[in-house]
Design an enzyme around this catalytic site. Structure first.
Site, PDB file in Angstrom:
ATOM      1  N   GLU A  80       0.828  -1.212   0.000  1.00 45.90           N
ATOM      2  CA  GLU A  80       0.000   0.000   0.000  1.00 45.90           C
ATOM      3  C   GLU A  80       0.854   1.250   0.000  1.00 45.90           C
ATOM      4  O   GLU A  80       0.493   2.255  -0.625  1.00 45.90           O
ATOM      5  CB  GLU A  80      -0.936   0.003   1.218  1.00 45.90           C
ATOM      6  CG  GLU A  80      -2.171  -0.850   1.044  1.00 45.90           C
ATOM      7  CD  GLU A  80      -1.889  -2.344   1.123  1.00 45.90           C
ATOM      8  OE1 GLU A  80      -0.779  -2.727   1.557  1.00 45.90           O
ATOM      9  OE2 GLU A  80      -2.771  -3.128   0.738  1.00 45.90           O
ATOM     10  N   HIS A 149      -9.654  -6.243   9.601  1.00 42.35           N
ATOM     11  CA  HIS A 149     -10.294  -6.002   8.305  1.00 42.35           C
ATOM     12  C   HIS A 149     -11.697  -5.435   8.464  1.00 42.35           C
ATOM     13  O   HIS A 149     -12.533  -5.580   7.587  1.00 42.35           O
ATOM     14  CB  HIS A 149     -10.393  -7.308   7.502  1.00 42.35           C
ATOM     15  CG  HIS A 149      -9.083  -7.945   7.221  1.00 42.35           C
ATOM     16  ND1 HIS A 149      -8.393  -8.677   8.160  1.00 42.35           N
ATOM     17  CD2 HIS A 149      -8.312  -7.951   6.107  1.00 42.35           C
ATOM     18  CE1 HIS A 149      -7.257  -9.121   7.635  1.00 42.35           C
ATOM     19  NE2 HIS A 149      -7.181  -8.688   6.398  1.00 42.35           N
TER      20      HIS A 149
END
Lengths: 348, 470
Positions: A80, A149
């Site tokens: 990321e 998550h």
């Protein structure tokens, strides 16, 4: 809301075409927005993990890889920080990237690029460069994806000057806010609730935008103001329908954008109802609710408050994997109903 | 024991005053009644006299300082009396004596007190955990700042209505005063000088429907109606003949042109009605009451001490059972336009076709004003919260000795006709078929006849209809 944003969105709205309205899912509406943007503007391209052939972890990009090819729908490595760095650079040098994070939780890996680079560049370079970057974040709990998550981290980013943060709750707004984000000269972070991807709603064909920084009054009421974000706006509406049976008339404001935040909408509603409940999924303490409550207390709305403000936010714990505990950790419809009863002085 | 010099309350809404000038210094000898300091409030400057004779010590509020009402600003000591350290909670600590010169102690105290310490102390004194009896010596009276709970909206409304929050009972958790408490208090205080605890001299508005002779017939309308609603009925009575009695219709408190101040309880309403009739030279009368006015008529017949009720006719009266049509009450007071009022008015009739334009116009004339609706909503909230009748007056019927008749429409959708069941045997009950909540409209002639017969029976019996309860 800053003046330039206002002006900007008004211009865009003037272009708005009145095309047919169909029912689309939230995910389809986002995909359509990205397709329209890529057709209209060759500077627009998509980046993200597994968004190409696979179609995205939540199938939001779908067949855009097949339609637009690998140069405009780019799979990125599992980094990321690297991906965000590429996106920031591309935005600064004339492109209009849309970067999908697979889960909003992974924004933590890209903090340097988002907070230190994207948010600051326009200011540090005296306005000579800007970062018109759109970032999409599947967010929120309810899918059994556990603590790493399932988070709602939007408030972190709403704390950073230079970023804009929106949370669409309907397919209509998901499309309109994404197109508005692409028009924006600054980095815009879109937090999309994972449980909403399959929800359906009317979406006009063609190009339109929803102004960033403008809340939507989803239900007009006079007894209590419920200011909610994302899926909590939907739950608040369901709670309001139950409350109506009990004679409690709730006004539901879908904030849509938490930075900039629509102060006027909040103040105006409290002046009418005298009671405020803030509902959001992020951890309750030091969250969006505190900002909303502060707006009530620091503005002329203060003199109209007739009960203590109630915040309903996420529990002060990492989100549990157990489905029952996961539900209990974030506000549900019953919680909102109970809070509304309490704030209007009813028992039961 | 030194005498404390407090900052007095010199006008009603004053909570603090600023010391404008000291006319004495510490150590000065003063006589009771002598000017010692001046305070300035938001409205005026006032001169304050010494409450006792002695020596001024321990001035602790310098010029320019704002001090809460009731706080001690200095003490007056007898000659030779040792200084008391008022800040010491133990109460026994004495700053004077051999170890320390009195002047030093005083000086230290005045100079170390900052505004912050005043605020802290004031709060501490009021804190409920403070069990030290000497605390009372520190702060002069109960007028000191108390931890008042009130919402911002209540505070704003109190400012707007110029009411003092400390005098308003809070209905919220821990006695928190909310907006509705202030609005209720404002309603009760609408007329100056008519506080609820003073002797009720509330004058209700009334209209004379017919001049006549003998004991008059007094008509009391129902909730959200007003005296003019009796006009057609009074003509029906007149047409019938058989009585020369004058007729008078009274606006209930908070209704029509009557003030709202006596609307807080049935007792106040009875007192106001009695006083109004006595003021009009009426010491004996016949009473007709409809619905909410029926409850008032019944209570007045039973409880008025100076007014003699010769006969009583109750038309669908309130107070005989817990049920009422709560939706109707809310509908009336919520309606912001004529069109949303009409469906509720229709509920009044067994035959909705009886609802004519004139009736709607009269009702709307009163209910059009949001202020009137707010007033009425509070009356409804007091007497019919959640659609429940809080008045239970059945027992009053037992001891009435004047002729009493209860008249009810079988199709009443506001107050159920079954409330007429099980009344004491000496009460006559008339039930009208095909009639709703307004028997005096839908069965005008019949009701008029029953009322006139009831009045006639009172005269025939010629009994003193005084009621002996309470």
């Amino acid at each position: 809301m800053t003046a330039d944003v206002l002006e900007h969105t008004h211009t865009v709205q003037a272009e708005k075409t009145h095309d047919a309205v169909r029912e689309l899912t939230y995910a389809q509406a986002i995909q359509e927005a990205m397709a329209i943007a890529m057709e209209r503007d060759e500077r627009v391209f998509l980046m993200g993990e597994d968004i190409g052939v696979y179609g995205g972890a939540f199938q939001v990009t779908g067949d855009l890889y097949q339609r637009f090819g690998p140069e405009r729908v780019m799979d990125t490595p599992i980094s990321e920080l690297g991906g965000a760095g590429v996106a920031v650079g591309a935005a600064m040098t004339g492109s209009r990237p849309i970067y999908e994070f697979q889960f909003s939780d992974f924004a933590t890996l890209a903090m340097e690029q988002i907070v230190n680079q994207a948010a600051k560049m326009r200011f540090m370079l005296g306005g000579e460069a800007s970062v018109p970057l759109v970032m999409r974040f599947p967010a929120g709990s309810g899918t059994g994806a556990a603590a790493q998550h399932s988070q709602s981290l939007e408030a972190w980013f709403a704390h950073v000057p230079g970023l804009k943060v929106v949370q669409p709750s309907t397919p209509h707004d998901a499309k309109g806010l994404l197109l508005a984000a692409l028009e924006d000269p600054d980095p815009v972070m879109i937090f999309e609730h994972k449980l909403l991807y399959k929800s359906k709603g009317p979406v006009p064909e063609g190009y339109y935008t929803v102004p960033i920084g403008k809340a939507a009054v989803r239900r007009v009421g006079r007894d209590v103001t419920i200011v909610a974000t994302s899926i909590m706006a939907i739950r608040s509406l369901e709670a309001a329908a139950q409350l109506e049976q009990e004679g409690v008339d709730a006004e539901v404001i879908d904030l849509r954008s938490i930075r900039p935040i629509d102060r006027e909408a909040i103040i105006e509603s409290i002046r009418k109802t005298s009671r405020l409940i803030c509902v959001y999924e992020g951890v309750q303490q030091l969250g969006i609710g505190a900002e909303i409550a502060a707006i009530a207390c620091e503005s002329e709305a203060f003199d109209y408050l007739d009960a203590p403000v109630i915040r309903l936010g996420g529990a002060d714990c990492p989100l549990p994997y157990n489905p029952e505990l996961e539900k209990a950790a974030v506000p549900q419809i019953d919680d909102i109903v109970a809070a509304a009863r309490r704030i209007v002085g009813r028992r039961g | 024991m030194p005498t404390e010099v407090i900052l007095p309350r010199v006008d009603m809404d004053m909570t603090e005053g600023m010391i404008a000038a000291w006319h004495v210094d510490e150590g000065d000898e003063v006589r009771e009644g002598m000017l010692i300091f001046e305070i300035e409030t938001s409205k005026a400057t006032m001169e304050i006299d010494a409450p006792a004779s002695g020596i001024i010590r321990q001035i602790n509020a310098p010029v320019g300082e704002s001090v809460p009402v009731g706080r001690a600003v200095a003490w007056i000591y007898a000659a030779g009396e040792a200084l008391v350290d008022h800040r010491e909670r133990g109460g026994a600590a004495v700053a004077g004596g051999a170890s320390m010169h009195p002047e030093e102690a005083t000086q230290g105290q005045t100079q170390t007190k900052t505004p912050q310490t005043y605020a802290t102390e004031a709060y501490e004194h009021a804190a409920p955990s403070d069990q030290n009896p000497h605390a009372a010596d520190d702060v002069a009276s109960t007028d000191g700042p108390e931890p008042l709970r009130a919402t911002p909206a209540a505070r704003r409304l109190a400012r707007e209505h110029e009411l003092r929050l400390v005098e308003i009972a809070g209905s919220g958790p821990h006695g928190r005063v909310a907006a509705q408490d202030v609005l209720r208090a404002a309603m009760l205080e609408e007329i100056p000088g008519a506080a609820s605890n003073s002797a009720p001299h509330t004058r209700l508005h009334s209209i004379t429907l017919r001049k006549g002779s003998g004991d008059p017939l007094v008509l009391l309308h129902g909730f959200a109606a007003e005296s003019n609603s009796w006009r057609p009925f009074s003509q029906a009575v007149a047409r019938l003949g058989g009585t020369e009695a004058g007729m008078l219709a009274v606006d209930l408190p908070a209704h029509g042109k009557s003030p709202a101040e006596a609307a807080g309880s049935l007792e106040e309403m009875v007192a106001a009605l009695e006083q109004t009739l006595l003021d009009a030279g009426i010491e004996r009368c016949h009473l007709v009451g409809h619905s909410f006015g029926g409850a008032l008529a019944l209570a007045t017949s039973a409880q008025a001490s100076r007014l003699e009720v010769r006969s009583l006719a109750l038309l669908a009266p309130a107070g005989l059972g817990p049920e009422s049509n709560g939706a109707f009450l809310r509908g009336l007071t919520d309606a912001t336009r004529r069109s949303s009022l009409v469906p509720w008015l229709r509920q009044l009739f067994a035959d909705p076709a009886r609802l004519d334009e004139g009736f709607v116009a009269t009702a709307w004339q009163q209910l059009e004003s949001p202020e009137v609706r707010e007033r009425l909503a509070m009356v409804a909230d007091t007497f019919f919260p959640d659609g429940t009748q809080m008045l239970d007056l059945r027992h009053l019927l037992n001891d009435l000795t004047m002729p009493v008749r209860v008249l009810w429409g079988q199709q009443d959708r506001i107050l159920p006709v079954r409330h007429a069941d099980g009344l004491p045997g000496h009460i006559a009950v008339h039930r009208f078929t095909g009639v709703g909540h307004l028997p005096y409209v839908e069965a005008e002639a019949e009701v008029a006849r029953v009322v006139v017969q009831n009045m006639a029976s009172a005269m025939a019996v010629n009994t003193s209809a005084r009621v002996a309860i309470r």
